[in-house]
Write a protein that holds these residues in place. Structure first.
Motif, PDB file in Angstrom:
ATOM      1  N   PHE A  37       0.901   8.708  -4.512  1.00  0.00           N
ATOM      2  CA  PHE A  37      -0.019   8.457  -3.190  1.00  0.00           C
ATOM      3  C   PHE A  37      -1.485   8.773  -3.871  1.00  0.00           C
ATOM      4  N   ILE A  38      -1.977   9.581  -4.590  1.00  0.00           N
ATOM      5  CA  ILE A  38      -3.419   9.868  -4.827  1.00  0.00           C
ATOM      6  C   ILE A  38      -4.073   8.848  -5.303  1.00  0.00           C
ATOM      7  N   GLY A  39      -3.519   7.807  -6.037  1.00  0.00           N
ATOM      8  CA  GLY A  39      -4.250   6.977  -6.558  1.00  0.00           C
ATOM      9  C   GLY A  39      -4.412   5.762  -5.553  1.00  0.00           C
ATOM     10  N   LEU A  40      -3.550   5.602  -4.770  1.00  0.00           N
ATOM     11  CA  LEU A  40      -3.720   4.614  -3.617  1.00  0.00           C
ATOM     12  C   LEU A  40      -4.659   5.094  -2.657  1.00  0.00           C
ATOM     13  N   PHE A  41      -4.763   6.814  -2.193  1.00  0.00           N
ATOM     14  CA  PHE A  41      -5.757   7.150  -1.538  1.00  0.00           C
ATOM     15  C   PHE A  41      -7.299   6.827  -2.133  1.00  0.00           C
ATOM     16  N   ASN A  42      -7.228   7.447  -3.411  1.00  0.00           N
ATOM     17  CA  ASN A  42      -8.536   7.353  -3.937  1.00  0.00           C
ATOM     18  C   ASN A  42      -9.201   5.834  -4.075  1.00  0.00           C
ATOM     19  N   ASP A  43      -8.006   4.941  -4.374  1.00  0.00           N
ATOM     20  CA  ASP A  43      -8.639   3.436  -4.482  1.00  0.00           C
ATOM     21  C   ASP A  43      -9.142   2.990  -2.969  1.00  0.00           C
ATOM     22  N   CYS A  44      -8.415   3.400  -1.937  1.00  0.00           N
ATOM     23  CA  CYS A  44      -8.864   3.175  -0.613  1.00  0.00           C
ATOM     24  C   CYS A  44     -10.149   3.727  -0.177  1.00  0.00           C
ATOM     25  N   SER A  45     -10.349   4.902  -0.639  1.00  0.00           N
ATOM     26  CA  SER A  45     -11.410   5.592  -0.421  1.00  0.00           C
ATOM     27  C   SER A  45     -12.766   4.911  -1.008  1.00  0.00           C
ATOM     28  N   ARG A  46     -12.452   4.651  -2.302  1.00  0.00           N
ATOM     29  CA  ARG A  46     -13.588   4.098  -3.046  1.00  0.00           C
ATOM     30  C   ARG A  46     -13.961   2.737  -2.848  1.00  0.00           C
ATOM     31  N   ASP A  47     -12.493   1.666  -2.565  1.00  0.00           N
ATOM     32  CA  ASP A  47     -12.945   0.307  -2.268  1.00  0.00           C
ATOM     33  C   ASP A  47     -13.247   0.005  -0.811  1.00  0.00           C
ATOM     34  N   VAL A  48     -12.446   0.710  -0.025  1.00  0.00           N
ATOM     35  CA  VAL A  48     -12.899   0.321   1.576  1.00  0.00           C
ATOM     36  C   VAL A  48     -14.169   1.217   2.093  1.00  0.00           C
ATOM     37  N   TRP A  49     -14.231   2.553   1.733  1.00  0.00           N
ATOM     38  CA  TRP A  49     -15.446   3.216   2.331  1.00  0.00           C
ATOM     39  C   TRP A  49     -16.353   3.736   1.338  1.00  0.00           C
ATOM     40  N   GLY A  50     -16.463   3.364   0.132  1.00  0.00           N
ATOM     41  CA  GLY A  50     -17.513   3.677  -0.992  1.00  0.00           C
ATOM     42  C   GLY A  50     -17.529   5.227  -1.112  1.00  0.00           C
ATOM     43  N   THR A  51     -16.460   5.723  -1.059  1.00  0.00           N
ATOM     44  CA  THR A  51     -16.368   7.130  -1.446  1.00  0.00           C
ATOM     45  C   THR A  51     -15.602   7.345  -2.698  1.00  0.00           C
ATOM     46  N   PRO A  52     -16.071   7.812  -3.604  1.00  0.00           N
ATOM     47  CA  PRO A  52     -15.390   7.827  -4.986  1.00  0.00           C
ATOM     48  C   PRO A  52     -13.928   8.386  -4.938  1.00  0.00           C
ATOM     49  N   SER A  53     -13.968   9.482  -4.402  1.00  0.00           N
ATOM     50  CA  SER A  53     -12.742  10.350  -4.614  1.00  0.00           C
ATOM     51  C   SER A  53     -12.643  11.040  -3.304  1.00  0.00           C
ATOM     52  N   LEU A  54     -11.368  11.603  -3.133  1.00  0.00           N
ATOM     53  CA  LEU A  54     -10.965  12.516  -1.967  1.00  0.00           C
ATOM     54  C   LEU A  54     -11.010  14.028  -2.451  1.00  0.00           C
ATOM     55  N   ARG A  55     -11.082  14.866  -1.400  1.00  0.00           N
ATOM     56  CA  ARG A  55     -11.063  16.303  -1.579  1.00  0.00           C
ATOM     57  C   ARG A  55      -9.567  16.772  -1.751  1.00  0.00           C
TER      58      ARG A  55
END
Length: 168
Positions: A1-19
């Motif tokens: 899931f972590i890869g999916l979450f980081n992809d979504c954060s970066r690609d949709v919201w422009g935030t490179p990674s999650l805490r």
């Protein structure tokens, strides 16, 4: 899931990674083998709203966010409306503001929500106060119907300390 979450954060919201806490909350919410009711209590600025934005886009459909009346800033709405549209339509509306400023758009948002199919590729973030559902039966009926047909995917409460301190 972590890869999916980081992809979504970066690609949709422009935030490179999650805490790490954001990833943990999202995992609890999206993994069907885990409980999906979460109470996230963190200090201001640690990314709770970003978790709500993420789960809305990952789940698609309607993400209803209860906020105390008139506490949502224009900055927060702007962040929710800033989603990259290349990955599916993302909309954000504040029903309390619309009912007073543009009743037609308010009703159009309710129609949009009613028209969503369970297989939707769209995300609709709907901000509203608890009072809105009490005062406007049409909105209450729409969201009950959406819950019944499975398009109301997420219900979140933001600024819950204000709900508790000043309750209805």
């Amino acid at each position: 899931f972590i890869g999916l979450f980081n992809d979504c954060s970066r690609d949709v919201w422009g935030t490179p990674s999650l805490r790490p806490m954001q990833s943990n909350i999202l995992r609890l919410l999206i993994d069907p083998s885990l409980p999906n009711a979460v109470l996230a209590v963190y200090r201001t600025g640690l990314g709770k709203s970003h978790v709500i934005r993420m789960i809305g886009v990952l789940d698609r459909g309607i993400c209803m966010i209860f906020i105390p009346l008139l506490t949502l800033s224009a900055d927060v709405m702007k962040k929710f409306q800033s989603a990259c549209q290349d990955f599916g339509p993302v909309h954000a509306y504040h029903l309390d503001e619309l009912v007073d400023s543009d009743r037609t758009l308010h009703d159009d948002v309710l129609s949009l929500c009613m028209g969503l199919k369970p297989s939707t590729e769209s995300t609709v973030f709907v901000f509203l106060s608890p009072q809105h559902l009490c005062k406007y039966q049409s909105a209450c009926n729409v969201f009950l119907a959406c819950g019944g047909k499975g398009t109301l995917r997420t219900v979140a409460m933001d600024e819950i300390h204000l709900h508790v301190a000043h309750g209805l």
